[in-house]
Design an enzyme around this catalytic site. Structure first.
Site, short mmCIF file in Angstrom:
data_model
loop_
_atom_site.label_atom_id
_atom_site.label_comp_id
_atom_site.label_asym_id
_atom_site.label_seq_id
_atom_site.Cartn_x
_atom_site.Cartn_y
_atom_site.Cartn_z
N GLY A 1 0.84 -1.21 0.00
CA GLY A 1 0.00 0.00 0.00
C GLY A 1 0.87 1.24 0.00
O GLY A 1 0.53 2.25 0.64
N ARG B 1 0.20 5.53 -1.72
CA ARG B 1 -0.60 6.67 -1.25
C ARG B 1 -0.69 6.64 0.28
O ARG B 1 -0.32 5.64 0.92
CB ARG B 1 -1.97 6.68 -1.89
N ASP C 1 -1.27 -7.86 -5.15
CA ASP C 1 -2.42 -8.02 -4.25
C ASP C 1 -1.92 -8.80 -3.03
O ASP C 1 -1.55 -9.98 -3.16
CB ASP C 1 -3.54 -8.77 -4.99
N VAL C 2 -1.94 -8.16 -1.87
CA VAL C 2 -1.36 -8.79 -0.67
C VAL C 2 -2.13 -10.03 -0.21
O VAL C 2 -1.64 -10.77 0.64
CB VAL C 2 -1.24 -7.80 0.51
N ASN D 1 1.54 -2.50 5.39
CA ASN D 1 0.73 -1.28 5.58
C ASN D 1 -0.61 -1.33 4.85
O ASN D 1 -1.56 -0.65 5.25
CB ASN D 1 1.56 -0.08 5.08
N SER E 1 -3.78 -0.31 14.32
CA SER E 1 -4.64 0.87 14.51
C SER E 1 -5.00 0.99 15.98
O SER E 1 -5.08 -0.02 16.69
CB SER E 1 -5.93 0.72 13.71
N TYR F 1 -12.88 -4.21 11.14
CA TYR F 1 -11.58 -3.53 11.08
C TYR F 1 -10.82 -3.67 12.40
O TYR F 1 -9.63 -4.00 12.42
CB TYR F 1 -11.83 -2.06 10.75
N ALA G 1 -11.21 -5.97 14.66
CA ALA G 1 -10.81 -7.37 14.85
C ALA G 1 -9.55 -7.68 14.03
O ALA G 1 -8.63 -8.36 14.51
CB ALA G 1 -11.94 -8.31 14.43
P1 NDP Z 1 -5.22 4.44 2.18
O1 NDP Z 1 -6.58 3.94 1.86
O2 NDP Z 1 -4.89 5.86 1.87
O3 NDP Z 1 -4.12 3.50 1.51
C1 NDP Z 1 -4.20 2.11 1.64
C2 NDP Z 1 -3.35 1.50 0.57
O4 NDP Z 1 -3.47 0.07 0.67
C3 NDP Z 1 -3.80 1.90 -0.83
O5 NDP Z 1 -2.66 2.29 -1.56
C4 NDP Z 1 -4.41 0.61 -1.37
O6 NDP Z 1 -4.20 0.42 -2.75
C5 NDP Z 1 -3.60 -0.44 -0.64
N1 NDP Z 1 -4.27 -1.73 -0.69
C6 NDP Z 1 -5.53 -2.03 -0.30
N2 NDP Z 1 -5.80 -3.32 -0.54
C7 NDP Z 1 -4.68 -3.86 -1.08
C8 NDP Z 1 -4.32 -5.16 -1.53
N3 NDP Z 1 -5.18 -6.20 -1.47
N4 NDP Z 1 -3.07 -5.36 -2.04
C9 NDP Z 1 -2.20 -4.33 -2.12
N5 NDP Z 1 -2.48 -3.08 -1.70
C10 NDP Z 1 -3.70 -2.85 -1.20
O7 NDP Z 1 -4.99 4.14 3.73
P2 NDP Z 1 -4.09 4.85 4.83
O8 NDP Z 1 -2.83 5.34 4.25
O9 NDP Z 1 -4.94 5.75 5.61
O10 NDP Z 1 -3.80 3.57 5.76
C11 NDP Z 1 -2.61 2.81 5.69
C12 NDP Z 1 -2.62 1.83 6.85
O11 NDP Z 1 -2.72 2.53 8.08
C13 NDP Z 1 -3.80 0.85 6.80
O12 NDP Z 1 -3.38 -0.41 7.24
C14 NDP Z 1 -4.77 1.46 7.80
O13 NDP Z 1 -5.63 0.49 8.33
C15 NDP Z 1 -3.82 2.04 8.82
N6 NDP Z 1 -4.39 3.10 9.64
C16 NDP Z 1 -4.81 4.28 9.07
C17 NDP Z 1 -5.34 5.27 9.88
C18 NDP Z 1 -5.78 6.56 9.34
O14 NDP Z 1 -6.31 7.38 10.13
N7 NDP Z 1 -5.63 6.85 8.06
C19 NDP Z 1 -5.49 5.07 11.33
C20 NDP Z 1 -5.00 3.81 11.81
C21 NDP Z 1 -4.49 2.87 10.98
P3 NDP Z 1 -5.23 0.95 -3.87
O15 NDP Z 1 -5.24 2.42 -3.74
O16 NDP Z 1 -4.62 0.46 -5.13
O17 NDP Z 1 -6.56 0.29 -3.55
#
Ligand code: NDP
Length: 248
Positions: A14, A17, A64-65, A91, A143, A156, A158
């Protein structure tokens, strides 16, 4: 800028972004070459265009993770090209919020699949590589709600609570090979994920944060970098909360 990760190879899932992008930039600025794995692959020249020198040190790779064989193939390609992988940041994560009584099986399964199984898939695929190197740093992104819960996020929270158990178990299994595994648990961070929240939800969060500000992705990236560096070489199986005091 120090070069703590000079010549190291990092993988950030991830990583194109939000928080992942910020982590990728932090590693690249400090000397690493970074593979940013993402589900949908954006134009990396646009994603990392802020700084040409940094952009040269980050490569976006489609992955895809949740799919073990494709992740294993990606990691093997990286090792073939670069010789090793020093750092993995699990991430990638998604939300599919709903109250329990309205939550569909699909909403439950997709969140558990990406957030928890995704970390299992990537950690399992990289374990053999890092065991061979007798070196590795794995940082899982959890989180705050994995510890405190949140109405509307039973799937989420869990998945993120599960990551804590996964972090501690794998840390015990792999410590003898000098593979350190820790978890960073962010609070409320300004990213595309939280942009979806309503103004009302944002206000409630902010009122409960003692530091009275939302985290920037860099606040999380700095702590991830600490856990990936030699500065934390006696830490494994730990949960570091980065939430402005939201959960104490
Ligand atoms: P975003 O939604 O901005 O980014 C998540 C990224 O994960 C995206 O680039 C997405 O790719 C990628 N992704 C999703 N599914 C897959 C998959 N199956 N394989 C590969 N990549 C995947 O999220 P955040 O930056 O906000 O969050 C990042 C991490 O931090 C997450 O684990 C989230 O749970 C955690 N977090 C975030 C918080 C927040 O306030 N933002 C708070 C606490 C935890 P694509 O765009 O291509 O779908």
């Amino acid at each position: 800028m120090s070069q703590k990760f000079l010549n190291q190879i990092a993988v950030v899932t991830g990583g194109c972004r939000g928080i992942g992008k910020s982590i990728a930039i932090k590693f690249a600025k400090e000397g690493a070459f970074v593979f940013a794995l993402d589900y949908q692959i954006p134009d990396e020249n646009e994603v990392f265009c802020e700084n040409a020198e940094i952009a040269e040190k980050i490569r976006c790779v489609q992955a895809d993770v949740t799919k073990f064989e494709s992740i294993e193939a990606r990691f093997n390609e990286i090792v073939k090209e670069k010789g090793r992988i020093d750092i993995l940041v699990n991430n990638a994560g998604i939300t599919r919020d709903n109250l329990l009584i309205r939550m569909s099986e699909t909403e439950w399964d997709s969140v558990l699949n990406t957030n928890l199984k995704g970390a299992f898939v990537c950690t399992k695929a990289i374990a053999r590589i890092m065991m061979g190197q007798r070196y590795g740093r794995i940082i899982n992104i959890g989180s705050v709600v994995g510890s405190m819960g949140n109405a509307g996020q039973s799937n989420y929270s869990a998945s993120k609570a599960g990551l804590i158990g996964f972090t501690k178990s794998t840390a015990r299994e792999l410590a003898s090979r000098n593979i350190l595994i820790n978890l960073v648990a962010p609070g409320y961070v300004r990213t595309p994920m939280t942009d979806q929240l309503s103004d009302e939800q944002k206000k409630i969060f902010l009122n409960n944060i003692p530091l009275k500000r939302i985290a920037e992705p860099e606040d999380i990236a700095n702590v991830v970098a600490f856990l990936a560096s030699e500065d934390s070489s006696y830490m494994t199986g730990q949960v570091l909360h980065v939430n402005g005091g939201l959960y104490l």
